[in-house]
Design an enzyme around this catalytic site. Sequence first.
Site, short mmCIF file in Angstrom:
data_model
loop_
_atom_site.label_atom_id
_atom_site.label_comp_id
_atom_site.label_asym_id
_atom_site.label_seq_id
_atom_site.Cartn_x
_atom_site.Cartn_y
_atom_site.Cartn_z
N LYS A 79 0.70 -1.29 0.02
CA LYS A 79 -0.01 -0.44 0.18
C LYS A 79 0.97 1.15 -0.08
O LYS A 79 1.85 1.23 0.63
CB LYS A 79 -0.61 -0.09 0.58
CG LYS A 79 -1.79 1.19 1.50
CD LYS A 79 -2.95 0.79 2.25
CE LYS A 79 -3.70 2.02 2.60
NZ LYS A 79 -4.66 1.81 3.98
N SER A 154 -10.04 1.90 3.69
CA SER A 154 -8.62 2.83 2.21
C SER A 154 -7.64 1.82 1.61
O SER A 154 -7.17 2.42 0.57
CB SER A 154 -8.12 3.58 3.61
OG SER A 154 -7.07 2.78 4.52
N SER A 178 -9.35 -0.55 7.20
CA SER A 178 -8.82 -0.40 5.95
C SER A 178 -8.94 -1.87 5.58
O SER A 178 -7.91 -1.90 4.33
CB SER A 178 -8.17 0.98 6.01
OG SER A 178 -8.41 1.61 5.92
N1 GLN Z 1 -13.13 4.02 7.17
C1 GLN Z 1 -12.29 4.37 8.23
C2 GLN Z 1 -11.71 5.79 7.78
O1 GLN Z 1 -12.01 6.65 7.21
C3 GLN Z 1 -11.08 3.20 8.61
C4 GLN Z 1 -10.00 3.82 7.73
C5 GLN Z 1 -8.24 3.20 7.93
O2 GLN Z 1 -9.32 2.44 8.87
N2 GLN Z 1 -7.51 3.29 7.42
O3 GLN Z 1 -11.39 6.27 9.39
#
Ligand code: GLN
Length: 479
Positions: A79, A154, A178
């Site tokens: 990532k 994400s 994410s």
């Molecule tokens: N969807 C969550 C957020 O937007 C988690 C994102 C993540 O785990 N990086 O904060």
Amino acid sequence: MDIPSLTIDRVRHALLSREFSACELAAAALRFAEAENPKTNAYLHLCPERAMAAALRVDERIARGEDPGVLGGVPIAVKDVIVTKGVKTTCGSRLLADYVPPYDATAVIRIEEAGGVILGKTNCDEFAMGSSTENSAFGPVRNPVALDRVPGGSSGGSAAVVAQGTAVVSLGSDTGGSIRQPASFCGVVGVTPTYGRVSRYGLTAFASSLDHIGPFARTVKDASTVLSVIGGRDPRDSTSAEAPVPDYSAHLTGDVKGLKLGLPIEYLKQLTSETGDLIARGVDKLKALGCQVREISLPATEYAIACYYIIATAEASSNLARYDGVRYTFRSQSSDTLTDMYRNTRGEGFGAECKRRIMLGTYVLSAGYYDAYYLKAQKVRTLIARDFANAFQEVDAIVAPVSPFPAFKLGEKVGDPLAMYLSDIFTITGSLAGIPCMSVPCGNTAEGLPVGMQILTKHFDETTMFRLADAFERVQKKE
Ligand code: GLN
């Protein structure tokens, strides 16, 4: 060479029996990734030179009669919030569009030491903020299972490359879901280890008390192998734990008889009927394997979204202060004074979601509001962690949905941040508690959309989590 069907074991066997070399595999995997990527936009950039150099080292080891390493020759994607020396790391942000880090993250170093071949960097929501990968400055990722749908977020790119077959395994990051949510949406395995299990040295900080690095794979065994490579204490990250890292794969026996599982009642109310049915069928299969299932209660769940979006934004507002145009970011060219330069750089550089979170986070930390919001949220976080601790007095693992619904359509929620935040309802609790949790494929809806089952266990008990997930995967594969 059928790249999408490869597993870590299969690569190892092929290399040792001289069926193909690591260099041949890397070259073929790079070509395949380049050809497939326009469909999904899952890779932001490939790093062929680095990949071929790593593959050559593996071939040299084999030629010398040495072991190629646990991940010898395995094509891996990372990532783009995890830094890679000499290879662009953008965090999905315009601000870092040209940033080339001078060092490698510890997880990256460990992967290459184990013989892994990093092919490239994957697309993600800007600074890992989002649940659909639509917040990337470089365009959204499409779900390889259904191209009109999001891959989740994400870490959408890292889930998509594994589902698409353009990498065997990948690394993502998880702050509130994410890894698990995109794994569920794309039909692959995704693991958020215990907080502190994997060094975050070189992971771009979003919310430091919640950030994790973890693997995606097509099998539970492969995910567990990657975790055993990247896990363990790192002197460069003071939050990494001393706890020894077991050889997880040695515990994947398929035997889960007598394991006590908890089903949180609060999670089951809010599912679409198809997701609910698939999870219920999954639970029946676990019962058939000899697990004892009982309902449990995690009463603080209803406050989790509010609690997470206060703590995570507070920490993000502080962590993102470093992108000021002075050091490694792009700098706005349209400013006369220093203050204007900061303002314009950040104004032009950050996307809407990052700005929203910086404002929210600054607000909840500001004098007069700190006690009402931030401090209160920290107390609620303790209650959520206590819910899990109480549950684990009675059960060995918790089984739950990952997301209330399967992958949604591109554009469907992007205009409604609150609806987007609500998709994290079942994943942020585990993140706030810092316990290991993962998503394992649990079947598809009538439309063919994957649904993941979440498994959560006690701090540092990834072994039980993997054992249960692997037993479940074996049943699923027989179907
Ligand atoms: N969807 C969550 C957020 O937007 C988690 C994102 C993540 O785990 N990086 O904060």
